[in-house]
Scaffold this motif. Structure first.
Motif, PDB file in Angstrom:
ATOM      1  N   ASN A 166       0.645  -1.249  -0.097  1.00 15.63           N
ATOM      2  CA  ASN A 166       0.011  -0.005  -0.044  1.00 15.63           C
ATOM      3  C   ASN A 166       1.009   1.265   0.056  1.00 15.63           C
ATOM      4  OD1 ASN A 166      -2.186   1.805   0.148  1.00 15.63           O
ATOM      5  ND2 ASN A 166      -2.467   1.478   2.167  1.00 15.63           N
ATOM      6  N   ILE A 167       1.836   1.483  -0.957  1.00 18.35           N
ATOM      7  CA  ILE A 167       2.622   2.535  -1.284  1.00 18.35           C
ATOM      8  C   ILE A 167       2.320   2.978  -2.659  1.00 18.35           C
ATOM      9  CG2 ILE A 167       4.298   1.935   0.547  1.00 18.35           C
ATOM     10  CD1 ILE A 167       5.914   0.794  -2.051  1.00 18.35           C
ATOM     11  N   PRO A 168       2.598   4.306  -2.889  1.00 20.04           N
ATOM     12  CA  PRO A 168       2.507   4.756  -4.198  1.00 20.04           C
ATOM     13  C   PRO A 168       3.781   4.405  -5.133  1.00 20.04           C
ATOM     14  CG  PRO A 168       3.314   6.680  -2.589  1.00 20.04           C
ATOM     15  CD  PRO A 168       2.910   5.637  -1.801  1.00 20.04           C
ATOM     16  N   ASN A 177      -1.817   4.121  -5.304  1.00 19.84           N
ATOM     17  CA  ASN A 177      -1.670   4.547  -6.774  1.00 19.84           C
ATOM     18  C   ASN A 177      -0.347   3.752  -7.390  1.00 19.84           C
ATOM     19  OD1 ASN A 177      -1.763   5.956  -8.981  1.00 19.84           O
ATOM     20  ND2 ASN A 177      -0.276   7.439  -7.989  1.00 19.84           N
ATOM     21  N   THR A 178      -0.662   3.013  -8.475  1.00 21.67           N
ATOM     22  CA  THR A 178       0.568   2.752  -9.483  1.00 21.67           C
ATOM     23  C   THR A 178       0.229   3.365 -10.842  1.00 21.67           C
ATOM     24  OG1 THR A 178       0.203   0.478  -8.343  1.00 21.67           O
ATOM     25  CG2 THR A 178       1.534   0.676 -10.179  1.00 21.67           C
ATOM     26  N   GLU A 179       1.151   4.259 -10.828  1.00 24.64           N
ATOM     27  CA  GLU A 179       1.309   5.293 -12.050  1.00 24.64           C
ATOM     28  C   GLU A 179       2.209   4.789 -13.186  1.00 24.64           C
ATOM     29  OE1 GLU A 179       1.793   9.879 -12.848  1.00 24.64           O
ATOM     30  OE2 GLU A 179       0.582   9.346 -11.266  1.00 24.64           O
ATOM     31  N   ILE A 229       7.026  12.196  -6.666  1.00 21.75           N
ATOM     32  CA  ILE A 229       7.403  12.036  -5.347  1.00 21.75           C
ATOM     33  C   ILE A 229       6.627  13.301  -4.542  1.00 21.75           C
ATOM     34  CG2 ILE A 229       9.031  12.419  -3.614  1.00 21.75           C
ATOM     35  CD1 ILE A 229      10.878  10.970  -5.350  1.00 21.75           C
ATOM     36  N   GLU A 230       6.618  14.679  -5.178  1.00 24.61           N
ATOM     37  CA  GLU A 230       5.765  15.601  -4.563  1.00 24.61           C
ATOM     38  C   GLU A 230       4.401  15.387  -4.381  1.00 24.61           C
ATOM     39  OE1 GLU A 230       7.002  18.976  -6.748  1.00 24.61           O
ATOM     40  OE2 GLU A 230       9.207  19.201  -5.746  1.00 24.61           O
ATOM     41  N   LYS A 231       3.696  14.807  -5.471  1.00 24.16           N
ATOM     42  CA  LYS A 231       2.402  14.577  -5.460  1.00 24.16           C
ATOM     43  C   LYS A 231       1.866  13.508  -4.498  1.00 24.16           C
ATOM     44  CE  LYS A 231       0.595  12.461  -8.851  1.00 24.16           C
ATOM     45  NZ  LYS A 231       0.135  12.072 -10.193  1.00 24.16           N
TER      46      LYS A 231
END
Length: 257
Positions: free
Chosen positions: A174-176, A209-211, A252-254
């Motif tokens: 559960n990490i971006p 989120n997985t972008e 990272i900032e988002k």
């Protein structure tokens, strides 16, 4: 000319400070033939930024930042030098030593050491075969993902994502996560098609989120005979490292609290 050189030198000194250290690997599963791991730590001018822990591709027995060199000065950058070459046993895209317990515990020992030392968020990044090393770390234990704040995968060399690397071993993630890939990377085990499949499968196991970000800058032609070598220019974002750094910074900032 001498004046200009000195000026640039002092600018670099103010932007970052590079330190070399050896981190002892005492966790169960560490190969005792290699008691410590060499790392370089480059501090950014802004101490509020998180640490990016970078796992290099190829044999990984070096501390080069490529292709993330444009992030120097923006973030604290931590690079691990593997005490042995990890790419000596690769079959159909699967890197046996990248997926060893020793690599997992070596990575974990460094994360724990720097979290305790600086008390800052850590983002785990991997390039090419470094992505397999990062996935191996995440899949080894549920607690491993809790030690980092996000993951950055570039030029992922994952072969067939469901058959050659143990994605399904990753639990409670559960990490971006951001997966960045060059549109003209046509290598067999790190093509754009492979990267998109990797993103699809990884999204299924990650609750956060997985972008997926495509990088297309640069003019390297697709029929370059060296494009699939470890130094392949599209695979290493040779003409697009500024764009790569911008996209990583944006993500990272988002996703930073």
């Amino acid at each position: 000319m001498k004046t200009i050189f000195l000026f640039l030198f002092f600018i670099l000194l103010t932007l970052s400070k590079v330190n070399a250290e050896s981190v002892t690997c005492n966790l169960e599963g560490c190969d005792k033939k290699y008691r410590s791991t060499e790392v370089t730590f480059t501090k950014a001018k802004n101490n509020d930024k998180p640490i990016i822990f970078f796992l290099a591709g190829g044999h990984a027995a070096h501390t080069k930042l490529d292709p993330m060199n444009k992030l120097a000065g923006k973030y604290d950058l931590l690079v691990m030098k593997s005490p042995y070459k990890v790419d000596t046993k690769v079959f159909l895209g699967y890197c046996e030593l990248c997926n060893s317990e020793d690599q997992v515990q070596r990575i974990k020992s460094i994360i724990i050491y720097y979290k305790n030392k600086y008390n800052k968020p850590i983002w785990l990044a991997g390039q090419s075969l470094g992505v397999q090393r990062a996935i191996n770390y995440l899949g080894h234990s549920k607690e491993n993902s809790k030690l980092i704040n996000g993951a950055i995968f570039t030029g992922a060399a994952v072969g067939n994502p469901m058959r050659t690397i143990p994605i399904k071993l990753i639990k409670d993630l559960n990490i971006p996560v951001v997966i960045l890939h060059h549109t003209k990377d046509i290598c067999r085990f790190s093509s754009l098609t492979v990267a998109k499949e990797f993103h699809t499968e990884f999204s299924k196991i990650n609750a956060s989120n997985t972008e997926f970000v495509e990088i297309s800058a640069g003019r390297i032609r697709e029929d370059d005979p060296y494009i699939c070598k470890p130094s392949g220019k599209n695979h290493m974002f040779a003409d697009s490292r500024t764009e790569l750094a911008e996209e990583i910074t944006k993500f990272i900032e988002k996703n930073s609290k």
